[in-house]
Design a protein around this motif. Structure first.
Motif, PDB file in Angstrom:
ATOM      1  N   LEU A 366       0.818  -1.214   0.000  1.00 15.80           N
ATOM      2  CA  LEU A 366       0.000   0.000   0.000  1.00 15.80           C
ATOM      3  C   LEU A 366       0.853   1.267   0.000  1.00 15.80           C
ATOM      4  O   LEU A 366       0.563   2.214  -0.749  1.00 15.80           O
ATOM      5  CB  LEU A 366      -0.953  -0.016   1.198  1.00 15.80           C
ATOM      6  CG  LEU A 366      -2.082  -1.056   1.139  1.00 15.80           C
ATOM      7  CD1 LEU A 366      -2.930  -0.983   2.406  1.00 15.80           C
ATOM      8  CD2 LEU A 366      -2.941  -0.847  -0.092  1.00 15.80           C
ATOM      9  N   PRO A 367       1.934   1.365   0.814  1.00 15.47           N
ATOM     10  CA  PRO A 367       2.788   2.564   0.724  1.00 15.47           C
ATOM     11  C   PRO A 367       3.452   2.708  -0.641  1.00 15.47           C
ATOM     12  O   PRO A 367       3.632   3.829  -1.131  1.00 15.47           O
ATOM     13  CB  PRO A 367       3.826   2.346   1.831  1.00 15.47           C
ATOM     14  CG  PRO A 367       3.185   1.402   2.782  1.00 15.47           C
ATOM     15  CD  PRO A 367       2.342   0.504   1.937  1.00 15.47           C
ATOM     16  N   ALA A 368       3.812   1.587  -1.268  1.00 11.99           N
ATOM     17  CA  ALA A 368       4.428   1.660  -2.595  1.00 11.99           C
ATOM     18  C   ALA A 368       3.430   2.167  -3.633  1.00 11.99           C
ATOM     19  O   ALA A 368       3.797   2.910  -4.547  1.00 11.99           O
ATOM     20  CB  ALA A 368       4.964   0.284  -2.995  1.00 11.99           C
ATOM     21  N   ILE A 369       2.172   1.780  -3.497  1.00  9.58           N
ATOM     22  CA  ILE A 369       1.147   2.265  -4.432  1.00  9.58           C
ATOM     23  C   ILE A 369       0.964   3.768  -4.282  1.00  9.58           C
ATOM     24  O   ILE A 369       0.872   4.504  -5.268  1.00  9.58           O
ATOM     25  CB  ILE A 369      -0.174   1.507  -4.201  1.00  9.58           C
ATOM     26  CG1 ILE A 369      -0.021   0.041  -4.621  1.00  9.58           C
ATOM     27  CG2 ILE A 369      -1.307   2.163  -4.977  1.00  9.58           C
ATOM     28  CD1 ILE A 369      -1.241  -0.807  -4.339  1.00  9.58           C
ATOM     29  N   ASP A 370       0.928   4.244  -3.040  1.00  6.22           N
ATOM     30  CA  ASP A 370       0.794   5.693  -2.823  1.00  6.22           C
ATOM     31  C   ASP A 370       1.977   6.453  -3.412  1.00  6.22           C
ATOM     32  O   ASP A 370       1.815   7.509  -4.037  1.00  6.22           O
ATOM     33  CB  ASP A 370       0.678   5.985  -1.323  1.00  6.22           C
ATOM     34  CG  ASP A 370      -0.664   5.544  -0.759  1.00  6.22           C
ATOM     35  OD1 ASP A 370      -1.609   5.399  -1.553  1.00  6.22           O
ATOM     36  OD2 ASP A 370      -0.755   5.329   0.462  1.00  6.22           O
ATOM     37  N   LEU A 371       3.187   5.920  -3.212  1.00  2.74           N
ATOM     38  CA  LEU A 371       4.373   6.576  -3.759  1.00  2.74           C
ATOM     39  C   LEU A 371       4.341   6.579  -5.282  1.00  2.74           C
ATOM     40  O   LEU A 371       4.672   7.590  -5.926  1.00  2.74           O
ATOM     41  CB  LEU A 371       5.629   5.880  -3.251  1.00  2.74           C
ATOM     42  CG  LEU A 371       6.961   6.379  -3.816  1.00  2.74           C
ATOM     43  CD1 LEU A 371       7.171   7.851  -3.493  1.00  2.74           C
ATOM     44  CD2 LEU A 371       8.120   5.552  -3.277  1.00  2.74           C
ATOM     45  N   ALA A 372       3.940   5.469  -5.889  1.00  2.00           N
ATOM     46  CA  ALA A 372       3.873   5.394  -7.351  1.00  2.00           C
ATOM     47  C   ALA A 372       2.855   6.377  -7.907  1.00  2.00           C
ATOM     48  O   ALA A 372       3.090   7.016  -8.947  1.00  2.00           O
ATOM     49  CB  ALA A 372       3.532   3.968  -7.777  1.00  2.00           C
ATOM     50  N   ARG A 373       1.739   6.539  -7.241  1.00  4.57           N
ATOM     51  CA  ARG A 373       0.734   7.500  -7.707  1.00  4.57           C
ATOM     52  C   ARG A 373       1.264   8.929  -7.624  1.00  4.57           C
ATOM     53  O   ARG A 373       1.001   9.752  -8.502  1.00  4.57           O
ATOM     54  CB  ARG A 373      -0.535   7.354  -6.873  1.00  4.57           C
ATOM     55  CG  ARG A 373      -1.250   6.024  -7.069  1.00  4.57           C
ATOM     56  CD  ARG A 373      -2.460   5.922  -6.169  1.00  4.57           C
ATOM     57  NE  ARG A 373      -3.473   6.910  -6.524  1.00  4.57           N
ATOM     58  CZ  ARG A 373      -4.549   7.164  -5.784  1.00  4.57           C
ATOM     59  NH1 ARG A 373      -4.732   6.516  -4.640  1.00  4.57           N
ATOM     60  NH2 ARG A 373      -5.430   8.074  -6.175  1.00  4.57           N
ATOM     61  N   ASN A 374       2.012   9.234  -6.551  1.00  3.74           N
ATOM     62  CA  ASN A 374       2.589  10.574  -6.440  1.00  3.74           C
ATOM     63  C   ASN A 374       3.643  10.823  -7.511  1.00  3.74           C
ATOM     64  O   ASN A 374       3.751  11.923  -8.057  1.00  3.74           O
ATOM     65  CB  ASN A 374       3.199  10.769  -5.053  1.00  3.74           C
ATOM     66  CG  ASN A 374       2.151  10.845  -3.965  1.00  3.74           C
ATOM     67  OD1 ASN A 374       0.999  11.169  -4.227  1.00  3.74           O
ATOM     68  ND2 ASN A 374       2.538  10.522  -2.746  1.00  3.74           N
ATOM     69  N   LEU A 375       4.440   9.795  -7.807  1.00  7.71           N
ATOM     70  CA  LEU A 375       5.476   9.950  -8.825  1.00  7.71           C
ATOM     71  C   LEU A 375       4.891  10.083 -10.227  1.00  7.71           C
ATOM     72  O   LEU A 375       5.484  10.743 -11.089  1.00  7.71           O
ATOM     73  CB  LEU A 375       6.433   8.753  -8.781  1.00  7.71           C
ATOM     74  CG  LEU A 375       7.397   8.680  -7.604  1.00  7.71           C
ATOM     75  CD1 LEU A 375       8.108   7.337  -7.577  1.00  7.71           C
ATOM     76  CD2 LEU A 375       8.414   9.812  -7.657  1.00  7.71           C
ATOM     77  N   SER A 376       3.765   9.479 -10.463  1.00  8.46           N
ATOM     78  CA  SER A 376       3.200   9.504 -11.809  1.00  8.46           C
ATOM     79  C   SER A 376       2.314  10.713 -12.071  1.00  8.46           C
ATOM     80  O   SER A 376       1.931  10.950 -13.213  1.00  8.46           O
ATOM     81  CB  SER A 376       2.381   8.229 -12.051  1.00  8.46           C
ATOM     82  OG  SER A 376       1.317   8.142 -11.126  1.00  8.46           O
ATOM     83  N   GLN A 377       1.985  11.473 -11.036  1.00  8.80           N
ATOM     84  CA  GLN A 377       1.149  12.642 -11.272  1.00  8.80           C
ATOM     85  C   GLN A 377       1.989  13.833 -11.707  1.00  8.80           C
ATOM     86  O   GLN A 377       3.230  13.832 -11.586  1.00  8.80           O
ATOM     87  CB  GLN A 377       0.354  12.984 -10.016  1.00  8.80           C
ATOM     88  CG  GLN A 377       1.126  13.739  -8.959  1.00  8.80           C
ATOM     89  CD  GLN A 377       0.255  14.133  -7.790  1.00  8.80           C
ATOM     90  OE1 GLN A 377      -0.056  13.316  -6.934  1.00  8.80           O
ATOM     91  NE2 GLN A 377      -0.141  15.388  -7.745  1.00  8.80           N
ATOM     92  N   CYS A 378       1.355  14.845 -12.226  1.00 11.00           N
ATOM     93  CA  CYS A 378       2.056  16.035 -12.711  1.00 11.00           C
ATOM     94  C   CYS A 378       2.333  16.990 -11.564  1.00 11.00           C
ATOM     95  O   CYS A 378       1.473  17.228 -10.709  1.00 11.00           O
ATOM     96  CB  CYS A 378       1.218  16.742 -13.778  1.00 11.00           C
ATOM     97  SG  CYS A 378       0.890  15.730 -15.233  1.00 11.00           S
ATOM     98  N   ALA A 379       3.519  17.528 -11.543  1.00 13.21           N
ATOM     99  CA  ALA A 379       3.896  18.474 -10.500  1.00 13.21           C
ATOM    100  C   ALA A 379       3.302  19.846 -10.788  1.00 13.21           C
ATOM    101  O   ALA A 379       3.013  20.200 -11.937  1.00 13.21           O
ATOM    102  CB  ALA A 379       5.415  18.572 -10.408  1.00 13.21           C
ATOM    103  N   THR A 380       3.164  20.623  -9.731  1.00 11.04           N
ATOM    104  CA  THR A 380       2.675  21.991  -9.882  1.00 11.04           C
ATOM    105  C   THR A 380       3.702  22.821 -10.635  1.00 11.04           C
ATOM    106  O   THR A 380       4.885  22.815 -10.293  1.00 11.04           O
ATOM    107  CB  THR A 380       2.412  22.611  -8.510  1.00 11.04           C
ATOM    108  OG1 THR A 380       1.539  21.765  -7.766  1.00 11.04           O
ATOM    109  CG2 THR A 380       1.793  23.986  -8.645  1.00 11.04           C
ATOM    110  N   SER A 381       3.248  23.540 -11.661  1.00  9.96           N
ATOM    111  CA  SER A 381       4.153  24.339 -12.479  1.00  9.96           C
ATOM    112  C   SER A 381       3.490  25.650 -12.860  1.00  9.96           C
ATOM    113  O   SER A 381       2.313  25.663 -13.242  1.00  9.96           O
ATOM    114  CB  SER A 381       4.555  23.573 -13.741  1.00  9.96           C
ATOM    115  OG  SER A 381       5.344  24.375 -14.594  1.00  9.96           O
ATOM    116  N   ILE A 516       8.526  15.543  -4.506  1.00  4.92           N
ATOM    117  CA  ILE A 516       7.424  14.695  -4.978  1.00  4.92           C
ATOM    118  C   ILE A 516       6.105  15.310  -4.534  1.00  4.92           C
ATOM    119  O   ILE A 516       5.973  15.779  -3.400  1.00  4.92           O
ATOM    120  CB  ILE A 516       7.575  13.278  -4.398  1.00  4.92           C
ATOM    121  CG1 ILE A 516       8.930  12.691  -4.817  1.00  4.92           C
ATOM    122  CG2 ILE A 516       6.446  12.368  -4.866  1.00  4.92           C
ATOM    123  CD1 ILE A 516       9.227  11.373  -4.163  1.00  4.92           C
ATOM    124  N   PRO A 517       5.110  15.352  -5.421  1.00  7.93           N
ATOM    125  CA  PRO A 517       3.800  15.892  -5.021  1.00  7.93           C
ATOM    126  C   PRO A 517       3.262  15.164  -3.793  1.00  7.93           C
ATOM    127  O   PRO A 517       3.280  13.931  -3.720  1.00  7.93           O
ATOM    128  CB  PRO A 517       2.929  15.653  -6.252  1.00  7.93           C
ATOM    129  CG  PRO A 517       3.894  15.589  -7.394  1.00  7.93           C
ATOM    130  CD  PRO A 517       5.141  14.969  -6.839  1.00  7.93           C
TER     131      PRO A 517
END
Length: 651
Positions: A366-381, A516-517
């Motif tokens: 579950l923590p790995a899934i949360d981290l993967a979702r944060n890494l795959s989302q777009c950062a604020t720009s 990371i977001p």
């Protein structure tokens, strides 16, 4: 011939003479020394203590004896027995080689299947020798900078972005200032020169670099923006710079060279009679001083010229005297977004979450899934869908197409795939697979498979038919080799990389090189024609891998077993070797003894799984120790406190 004395035994053979003499001596002793003639034979017999009387008397004698001092055991010197085989001794403890329960030893034998064969210690993991990070320097002088709080904060954020990005690429970033320039012996020769403001800053920058020596001199707006194994970054990491090199597309943004060439260039610049009218350092020295490299694939230089040419919204603010601070404040999130999108472009295949045991282990990932979702989302720009200066044809991050996230039951060595691996302790894995909160020897030996996690994770990489011990070097290589650590992140299930605390989130930021977001955006700032108010991608569809989809009650029950196993490991740890010594000395209660013994049995039954778990635990602990040690060294140069270099000093 003289007659010899008569001896009756002389007529017997030699051996019979010895037997006859001994027999005669024994008979003499029995006849004359072994008899007694007391008046009453029973009196003598009754006076001899026996049975309980003998034991009581012995106890009384022992109790009256003075206490003997405790003498520590000392191994006998080897010279007493020169024919004995030599004994191996454990290697000595190294500096900064422990953190909490994790202990390690750096050695080139780290790929050997078992660390104990090198350390002679079950608790110390053998890690690869710590790679020396080549220094990369930047110069920042707070004097003469803008004094408003917004501009100052933006500059400090930019320096932090610069440091984080270079650290993640394997370098040791160092922020220099005027004190380093003043320590250079050539500083006195510069004091008497009447220079332009830009040239004076350039000379101070070079003097500070020359004071430090061989390395890389980069502007604090020159950011590494490429894959870890980029050819240019790989050359920089070798730390050998035979020539003084500048890069044509970077202007004065980055130089590399050795100390002797740096000093020579400074002397040539000072000796130039027209130095008072020049504005850049490479204009003040002969053209042959530098080797000009026209290629640049790895460094993004956010110079004034690039900002005005590529980012109109920032250009407008920097052109206005009243909005310069706003323009500077836009740079940190812009650069961070570019770093994030560059990382996403590097791993075009997506992110794989390793789950070798698909049944009853969802709580582990579950923590790995949360981290993967944060890494795959777009950062604020502030400028969505923009590209860094060195990558004009990049693939911007848009919320309509996210990085693919998959749950894999096997580890795949693919260069365009980033793997997040969760390694459970064998006790945790057995507790979840069999839904048991307590384990005993009979159950472990008869009902559980050995090294099931290692065998399942490497079934595709190694194939079948090989032992679990043969698979350990491949897993260690995936975790700690230069190739593997740039394409994967490994952690123990009992200490996952949670982003709920700022401290844990910061560790991940320094690992990846960008922030990371933390939370999904809900303001709807997306690029047309990308619809949708949310940028954070959904969980992977195959979140449960090949196993059955657990119900909410089953998942809660699984999480409960996982928490019990985690608490058990905490109780039986601190470290196991010290606990065993304590138990051997008679310390600890019954529950503690049973916990330590059970943990030892589980680890002995699953040697390969335990080795991987301890290796990953020690690897992550050393990463934390390395970075925090460097931060302690640079504490006075982080823009904090009274002696900060990033703000004006009060003298």
């Amino acid at each position: 011939m003289a007659s010899r004395a008569w001896n009756p035994c002389s007529y017997l053979p030699r051996r019979l003479q010895i037997v006859a003499s001994l027999t005669t001596f024994l008979l003499f002793c029995l006849l004359f020394l072994g008899t007694s003639s007391p008046d009453d034979p029973t009196t003598y017999v009754n006076s001899v203590p026996f049975g309980p009387e003998l034991r009581t008397g012995a106890h009384q004698v022992v109790d009256r004896l003075p206490a003997l001092p405790k003498v520590p055991y000392m191994a006998p010197p080897t010279w007493l027995n020169p024919f004995s085989s030599p004994a191996h001794t454990p290697p000595p403890e190294q500096a900064n080689s422990s953190s909490g329960e994790a202990r390690w030893y750096a050695d080139f034998k780290w790929r050997n299947p078992f660390s104990s064969s090198t350390t002679l210690d079950e608790e110390r993991a053998v890690l690869p020798p710590l790679v020396e990070r080549p220094p990369v320097y930047t110069y920042f002088d707070a004097a003469g900078r803008r004094k408003d709080e917004k501009s100052r904060q933006a500059e400090q954020d930019l320096l932090q972005v610069w440091r984080r990005a270079w650290w993640a690429q394997g370098f040791k970033p160092v922020v220099l200032g005027k004190p380093e320039a003043m320590n250079n012996p050539l500083y006195r020769a510069v004091q008497g020169l009447e220079l332009e403001a830009e040239m004076e800053t350039e000379l101070m920058r070079w003097l500070a670099w020359g004071n430090m020596g061989t390395g890389i001199l980069a502007n604090w707006l020159a950011i590494p923006m490429a894959a870890y194994d980029d050819a240019m970054l790989s050359f920089f990491r070798r730390g050998e710079y035979p020539l003084l090199v500048r890069y044509e597309s970077l202007e004065s943004g980055l130089f590399v060279g050795s100390k002797i060439w740096i000093e020579k260039a400074i002397k040539e610049a000072i000796a130039n009679p027209s130095i008072n009218t020049t504005k850049t350092f490479f204009e003040a020295v002969p053209p042959a001083t530098f080797t000009v490299d026209k290629s640049n694939t790895a460094i993004a230089f956010y110079s004034t010229a690039n900002l005005k040419a590529k980012y109109p919204s920032i250009r407008e603010k920097l052109s206005s005297a009243t909005q310069i601070a706003d323009g500077l404040a836009m740079l940190p999130p812009l650069i961070n977004a570019h770093l994030h999108s560059t990382w996403q472009n590097t791993f075009s295949t997506g992110i794989a979450i390793l789950k070798p045991s698909p049944e009853k282990t969802t709580s582990l990932i579950l923590p790995a899934i949360d981290l993967a979702r944060n890494l795959s989302q777009c950062a604020t720009s502030p400028i969505p869908a923009s590209c860094p200066p060195n990558r004009p044809k990049c693939k911007p991050c848009v919320s309509s197409t996210h990085m693919p996230i998959t749950v894999a039951t096997v580890f795949r060595n693919t260069s365009t795939l980033f793997t997040i691996g969760t390694v459970p302790h064998p006790y945790t894995l057995i507790s979840l697979l069999h839904s048991r909160s307590t384990l005993d020897v009979k159950f472990i030996r008869r009902e559980t498979a050995r090294d099931s996690w290692t065998l399942a994770a490497t079934s595709e990489l190694i194939g079948s038919g090989q032992s679990s011990f043969f698979r350990l070097p491949a897993l260690k290589d995936a975790v700690a080799s230069e190739y593997g650590r740039a394409r994967s992140l490994w952690f123990t299930a009992e200490r996952p990389p949670r982003g709920d605390s700022e401290k844990d989130a910061e560790e991940l930021d320094w690992h990846f090189g960008f922030v990371i977001p933390r939370e999904p955006l809900d303001d709807g700032r997306s690029v047309t024609p990308v619809p949708g108010p949310e940028r954070r991608p959904p969980p992977p569809k195959d979140e449960f891998g090949d196993g059955p989809r657990p119900s909410s009650s089953d998942l809660k029950r699984e999480i409960a077993f996982f928490e019990q196993a985690r608490l058990f490991l905490q109780r039986s740890g601190r470290s196991s070797s010290s606990s065993l010594k304590k138990l051997a000395g008679g310390g600890g209660g019954k529950e503690e003894k049973a916990a330590v013994q059970t943990r030892g049995i589980v680890e002995a039954w699953n040697l390969a799984d335990t080795e991987v778990w301890k290796f990953v635990r020690a690897w992550n602990a050393r990463l934390r120790v390395e970075r925090r040690g460097w931060e302690e060294e640079e504490e006075d140069f982080l823009g904090k406190g009274r002696f900060a270099k990033w703000v004006d000093r009060v003298i």
